[in-house]
Design a protein around this motif. Structure first.
Motif, PDB file in Angstrom:
ATOM      1  N   LEU A 188     -75.416  36.814  16.647  1.00  0.00           N
ATOM      2  CA  LEU A 188     -75.562  37.292  15.219  1.00  0.00           C
ATOM      3  C   LEU A 188     -76.185  38.293  15.054  1.00  0.00           C
ATOM      4  N   ILE A 189     -76.566  38.964  14.011  1.00  0.00           N
ATOM      5  CA  ILE A 189     -76.606  40.268  13.243  1.00  0.00           C
ATOM      6  C   ILE A 189     -77.900  40.660  12.493  1.00  0.00           C
ATOM      7  N   SER A 190     -78.657  41.536  13.293  1.00  0.00           N
ATOM      8  CA  SER A 190     -80.384  41.674  11.740  1.00  0.00           C
ATOM      9  C   SER A 190     -79.630  41.493  10.914  1.00  0.00           C
ATOM     10  N   SER A 191     -80.932  41.597   9.662  1.00  0.00           N
ATOM     11  CA  SER A 191     -80.290  42.145   8.178  1.00  0.00           C
ATOM     12  C   SER A 191     -81.336  43.526   8.637  1.00  0.00           C
ATOM     13  N   ILE A 192     -80.907  44.448   6.851  1.00  0.00           N
ATOM     14  CA  ILE A 192     -81.112  45.535   7.523  1.00  0.00           C
ATOM     15  C   ILE A 192     -82.806  46.020   6.748  1.00  0.00           C
ATOM     16  N   SER A 193     -83.304  44.910   6.047  1.00  0.00           N
ATOM     17  CA  SER A 193     -84.585  44.738   5.264  1.00  0.00           C
ATOM     18  C   SER A 193     -85.212  43.118   5.539  1.00  0.00           C
ATOM     19  N   GLU A 194     -85.809  42.991   4.979  1.00  0.00           N
ATOM     20  CA  GLU A 194     -86.507  41.291   4.988  1.00  0.00           C
ATOM     21  C   GLU A 194     -85.636  41.259   3.508  1.00  0.00           C
ATOM     22  N   THR A 195     -85.667  41.679   2.294  1.00  0.00           N
ATOM     23  CA  THR A 195     -85.086  41.449   2.256  1.00  0.00           C
ATOM     24  C   THR A 195     -83.206  41.969   1.299  1.00  0.00           C
ATOM     25  N   ASN A 196     -83.347  43.022   1.912  1.00  0.00           N
ATOM     26  CA  ASN A 196     -81.355  43.406   1.846  1.00  0.00           C
ATOM     27  C   ASN A 196     -80.824  43.118   3.792  1.00  0.00           C
ATOM     28  N   HIS A 197     -79.652  41.786   3.365  1.00  0.00           N
ATOM     29  CA  HIS A 197     -79.642  40.822   4.059  1.00  0.00           C
ATOM     30  C   HIS A 197     -77.991  41.324   4.583  1.00  0.00           C
ATOM     31  N   SER A 198     -77.730  43.014   4.295  1.00  0.00           N
ATOM     32  CA  SER A 198     -76.588  43.422   4.411  1.00  0.00           C
ATOM     33  C   SER A 198     -76.744  43.379   5.905  1.00  0.00           C
ATOM     34  N   ARG A 199     -76.025  44.204   7.301  1.00  0.00           N
ATOM     35  CA  ARG A 199     -75.629  44.245   8.319  1.00  0.00           C
ATOM     36  C   ARG A 199     -77.019  44.755   8.760  1.00  0.00           C
ATOM     37  N   GLY A 200     -78.019  44.785  10.250  1.00  0.00           N
ATOM     38  CA  GLY A 200     -78.160  45.924  11.000  1.00  0.00           C
ATOM     39  C   GLY A 200     -78.371  46.316  11.850  1.00  0.00           C
ATOM     40  N   LYS A 201     -79.491  46.612  12.605  1.00  0.00           N
ATOM     41  CA  LYS A 201     -79.235  47.540  13.891  1.00  0.00           C
ATOM     42  C   LYS A 201     -79.177  46.751  14.958  1.00  0.00           C
ATOM     43  N   PHE A 202     -78.911  45.499  14.890  1.00  0.00           N
ATOM     44  CA  PHE A 202     -78.394  44.589  15.960  1.00  0.00           C
ATOM     45  C   PHE A 202     -78.609  43.465  16.212  1.00  0.00           C
ATOM     46  N   ARG A 203     -78.169  43.636  17.263  1.00  0.00           N
ATOM     47  CA  ARG A 203     -77.351  42.012  17.205  1.00  0.00           C
ATOM     48  C   ARG A 203     -77.778  41.090  18.629  1.00  0.00           C
ATOM     49  N   THR A 249     -84.299  33.101  14.514  1.00  0.00           N
ATOM     50  CA  THR A 249     -83.193  34.486  13.731  1.00  0.00           C
ATOM     51  C   THR A 249     -84.080  35.854  14.344  1.00  0.00           C
ATOM     52  N   LEU A 250     -82.841  36.672  14.653  1.00  0.00           N
ATOM     53  CA  LEU A 250     -82.676  37.408  14.963  1.00  0.00           C
ATOM     54  C   LEU A 250     -83.492  38.667  13.407  1.00  0.00           C
ATOM     55  N   ASP A 251     -84.007  38.837  13.586  1.00  0.00           N
ATOM     56  CA  ASP A 251     -85.100  39.641  12.384  1.00  0.00           C
ATOM     57  C   ASP A 251     -84.597  41.365  12.240  1.00  0.00           C
ATOM     58  N   PHE A 252     -85.205  41.839  11.348  1.00  0.00           N
ATOM     59  CA  PHE A 252     -84.794  43.074  10.684  1.00  0.00           C
ATOM     60  C   PHE A 252     -84.974  44.039  11.920  1.00  0.00           C
ATOM     61  N   ASP A 253     -86.116  43.872  13.120  1.00  0.00           N
ATOM     62  CA  ASP A 253     -86.676  44.775  13.728  1.00  0.00           C
ATOM     63  C   ASP A 253     -85.983  44.481  14.852  1.00  0.00           C
ATOM     64  N   GLY A 254     -84.970  43.951  14.977  1.00  0.00           N
ATOM     65  CA  GLY A 254     -84.507  43.385  16.632  1.00  0.00           C
ATOM     66  C   GLY A 254     -84.935  43.267  17.891  1.00  0.00           C
ATOM     67  N   ILE A 255     -86.292  42.133  17.211  1.00  0.00           N
ATOM     68  CA  ILE A 255     -86.534  40.974  18.217  1.00  0.00           C
ATOM     69  C   ILE A 255     -86.255  39.614  17.288  1.00  0.00           C
ATOM     70  N   LEU A 256     -85.845  38.885  18.360  1.00  0.00           N
ATOM     71  CA  LEU A 256     -84.856  37.365  18.308  1.00  0.00           C
ATOM     72  C   LEU A 256     -86.768  36.878  17.921  1.00  0.00           C
ATOM     73  N   ARG A 257     -87.099  35.513  17.017  1.00  0.00           N
ATOM     74  CA  ARG A 257     -87.796  35.034  17.351  1.00  0.00           C
ATOM     75  C   ARG A 257     -87.705  33.628  16.503  1.00  0.00           C
ATOM     76  N   LEU A 258     -88.641  32.190  16.865  1.00  0.00           N
ATOM     77  CA  LEU A 258     -88.087  30.699  16.720  1.00  0.00           C
ATOM     78  C   LEU A 258     -89.370  30.604  15.895  1.00  0.00           C
ATOM     79  N   TYR A 259     -88.588  29.787  14.271  1.00  0.00           N
ATOM     80  CA  TYR A 259     -90.156  29.312  13.262  1.00  0.00           C
ATOM     81  C   TYR A 259     -90.101  28.210  13.486  1.00  0.00           C
ATOM     82  N   SER A 260     -91.077  28.473  13.309  1.00  0.00           N
ATOM     83  CA  SER A 260     -91.000  26.675  12.357  1.00  0.00           C
ATOM     84  C   SER A 260     -92.170  26.640  11.524  1.00  0.00           C
TER      85      SER A 260
END
Length: 775
Positions: A164-179, A254-265
């Motif tokens: 999984l590769i994070s997005s650049i931001s919450e609205t920009n879903h291009s590849r970001g800084k983390f995987r 989701t691997l969020d844009f800030d690099g932290i992996l989170r399970l959401y419900s």
């Protein structure tokens, strides 16, 4: 392997997928989507949608939760590509291909690889969030679950070798800084993107590196997150034991844009759009390595990550602190004044960085400071446990630690804004003197300000009387540029005898002001439109307000009868063309990249940052000048309007220099800022390859640089393009940037801001369209 794969599917919710298919209608061959009319296909329950969603000033193709107002995106196709235009169409063709059809009938495949040689017979958006293609026997031959972006859903395993590769931001879903990588050794690991998968770069892992091969990460319908081995055995529950859910919750990992992996419900019956965090491997927002970009470090303030620049640095972008920092002084290495060093040292405590020293010495802290100060190569040193580890810039992966992580010693040039932060003791000693001296200077400054205002007003009135034909038009409002008479400039240039060059807008002559103390360049404009008196004055107001280190400064103008002249600062190193091809000492690879970044930043200022946005329209090596420090500056900006008053309409008269003009000039298409991006792309390739755009003395296949670059890139022979040995990865990155800029379709070209980010290394550079499959 087939049996293993089937068992995995059964264990991770394959029954749920079958149940989801029951309510899904089939999408038949010949069906299509368009942003304007039918933008998406829904799953059977309407929970998920597949189709076009808005991205920047265009559209992207993806999958999202349709029933949630905020439309949470869980998958994006070709996520690094520029936004799609409004007139694009997504087709499931009659011959079983899923393709994008853009203008002029050009088609590109959305599904770049199928699991079967068979063509699709239908498609479906399943209630599991999986978009699939079926063959004639209803077997799935392609599905989005096999190519996750930053999210997995229940029933979607993350298999060995996938990430999984994070997005650049919450609205920009291009590849970001983390995987997040599911490694072949069974370990689930998080890394910064673009770094080798080794332990030193990891910032979290599941510690299951002895679990064997074919381990997968799985999420079930109850929100249970676990690792399975090849036999289907559960080797680890990441979320712990959970009771089955009875409120029909939705889950996503989701691997969020800030690099932290989170399970959401989120409950299906929930009225608001908020997702709840069920699990995360860390609560420290500074844990992700490289969160703050180069030369910056992360600190926690009220449990939030805050990016900070070290002394001697400013943010690359004040609006996006996570892009990193740059030195606020142009001085490199040792600087001296009258034989004495004028560098100083600043310290940071308990900040750790990536440790990549060029020298490792056993010294105490005082000796470490002295050694770094004397060493011109040393720009920073990491000191810990009586060890001095000297570093080069850029510094990477900085973050504050509460434990004893030693000291960071940073060399700061005396001219930079942060070097005034001298030691506290010294400040206290100087405090009283500064107060007394400051008050005296304040009083003196008030007196000088009043006197200067009087002189400026008197001078402006004198200029007003001296310039004919302006009696009824008023003065140019900007006092930063001066109005000259034709006679003054004739004297300054000694009768316009020393010609510096000739361009599309006129001829340039060398001159001098203030008794020869200040050299100038005077351009005599040609072909100014007949109704150009008022237009000329308005343009002077606009150009006079532009001020950037990568633009040649306009000092004044002459509006005397039919004479139109511009007065610029003199650039001692001449044109970029001369600097590249006629200088005895040729710029090296690093210098050529720096020159390219100078030019791109100048264009970015014209396009987005100056008060009145400007399209240059004639970017070429002869309109780019070099100062005494080898800094590139754009000339002739803002002049296109004098000869071509309306950029927004379709124009028949082509502006620009042969070989550098964008295709839309020849096609009578609207002229936008993308014409400058195209011209920059050609100039950029000229700089990088250190050769002319058209070389009649070269072999036929190499004569036209743009074509040669295309050929070498496709043949994976880009090393042929440069005259010296350079880092292959760096060269390929630069060539990709150039190829993106010279795309024939203006909508496909990146914005100049994106180009600057690519050159700075803050965003990933996707594969250019010329290397992608097309139909």
């Amino acid at each position: 392997m087939v049996a293993i794969f089937l068992s995995l599917l059964l264990i991770t919710g394959f029954s749920a997928a079958i149940h989801g298919q029951q309510g899904n209608s089939s999408i038949s061959l010949g069906s299509s989507l368009s942003p304007n009319t039918n933008p998406y296909w829904l799953s059977g329950s309407g929970q998920f949608a597949f189709g076009f969603y808005e991205k920047d000033d265009g559209f992207a193709i993806g999958i999202w939760f349709q029933k949630i107002r905020q439309n949470t995106v869980v998958w994006t196709a070709n996520r690094d590509n520029p936004p799609l235009p409004r007139n694009v169409t997504l087709l499931l063709t009659n011959d079983g291909r899923l393709v994008l059809e853009q203008e002029q009938g050009r088609k590109t495949a959305l599904t770049d690889s199928l699991q079967s040689a068979s063509s699709a017979s239908s498609a479906s958006m399943l209630d599991t969030g999986n978009f699939v293609l079926y063959d004639s026997s209803s077997t799935i031959i392609w599905r989005t679950f096999d190519s996750p972006t930053d999210t997995i859903l229940p029933g979607q395993p993350l298999l060995m070798g996938n990430d999984l590769i994070s997005s650049i931001s919450e609205t920009n879903h291009s590849r970001g800084k983390f995987r997040l990588v599911m490694q072949g050794d069974g370990n689930l690991v998080q890394y910064p993107s673009g770094t080798p998968p080794k332990g030193d770069n990891a910032y979290w892992n599941s510690k299951t590196f002895d679990a064997g091969d074919n381990v997968s990460l799985n999420l079930d319908r109850n929100g249970q997150l676990f690792l399975l081995n090849s036999t289907g055995f559960n080797i680890m529950n990441l979320t712990g034991q959970r009771n089955p859910s009875h409120n029909f919750s939705l889950y996503r990992l989701t691997l969020d844009f800030d690099g932290i992996l989170r399970l959401y419900s989120r409950s299906l019956n929930q009225n608001d759009d908020d997702w709840s965090i069920e699990w995360s491997p860390t609560s420290n927002h500074c844990d992700p390595t490289g969160l703050c970009g180069i030369n910056a470090y992360c600190t926690l303030q009220e449990q939030k990550a805050v990016c900070t620049c070290p002394p001697g640095f400013d943010f690359l972008d004040q609006g996006q602190h996570n892009l990193g920092c740059k030195r606020n002084s142009s001085a490199d290495g040792c600087t001296s004044k009258n034989g004495e060093t004028v560098d100083t040292l600043q310290e940071l405590e308990s900040v750790e960085w990536e440790d990549n020293p060029y020298s490792n010495l056993s010294l105490n802290k005082i000796e470490c400071r002295e050694d770094c100060l004397k060493d011109c190569k040393c720009v920073a040193a990491l000191f810990k446990d009586q060890t001095c580890r000297k570093q080069n810039f850029p510094l990477r992966f900085g973050r504050e630690r509460q434990d004893n992580s030693g000291f960071t010693i940073i060399k700061v040039s005396f001219g930079s804004s942060n070097t005034t932060q001298v030691s506290r003791g010294r400040k206290k000693q100087q405090e009283m003197g500064v107060l007394i001296g400051g008050f005296a200077l304040f009083v003196f400054a008030l007196i000088m300000l009043a006197f200067s205002a009087f002189l400026i007003l008197k001078y402006r009135l004198w200029s007003y009387k001296m310039v004919p034909y302006e009696v009824n038009e008023g003065l140019v409002e900007d006092v930063s540029i001066r109005a000259f008479t034709y006679r003054e400039l004739e004297v300054a240039t000694n009768g316009f005898v020393e010609q510096l060059g000739k361009g599309s807008f006129g001829t340039v002559f060398k001159g001098a002001l203030s008794n020869g103390q200040r050299k100038i360049a005077v351009k005599k404009l040609e072909k100014v439109v007949a109704e150009g008196d008022v237009e000329f004055k308005n343009e002077m107001r606009s150009v006079g307000r532009t001020n950037h280190r990568n633009l040649v400064r306009l000092l004044g103008y002459c509006h005397d009868g039919f004479n139109r002249l511009l007065v610029y600062e003199y650039m001692s190193n001449g044109t970029l063309s001369d600097y590249l091809f006629k200088s005895e000492i040729k710029p090296n690879w690093e210098e050529r990249i720096k020159i390219s970044l100078n030019i791109a930043r100048g264009i970015l200022y014209l396009h987005e940052e100056c008060e009145t946005h400007i399209i240059h329209c004639d970017l070429n090596p002869n309109n780019i000048l070099m100062d005494e420090h080898g800094c590139a500056k754009l000339a002739d900006f803002g002049l296109a309007k004098l000869l071509m008053p309306d950029h927004s309409k379709t124009l028949t008269g082509i502006r620009g220099t042969r070989g550098y003009v964008a295709p839309e000039w020849h096609k009578n298409l609207p002229i936008t800022v993308k014409v400058d991006v195209y011209s920059f792309g050609v100039v950029f390739l000229v700089i990088i390859c250190s050769r002319k755009n058209i070389d009649i003395n070269a072999p036929e296949e190499e004569a036209i640089l743009v074509n040669w670059v295309y050929d070498c890139f496709k043949a994976n022979e880009v090393s042929k393009l440069v005259p010296e040995e350079v880092d292959q990865q760096s060269l390929e990155r630069m060539i990709r940037i150039g190829l993106w800029c010279i795309e024939e379709d203006p909508a496909t070209r990146p914005s100049i801001k994106k180009v600057v980010q690519m050159l700075e290394g803050t965003v990933e550079i996707p594969e250019p369209p010329c290397a992608q499959s097309s139909f």
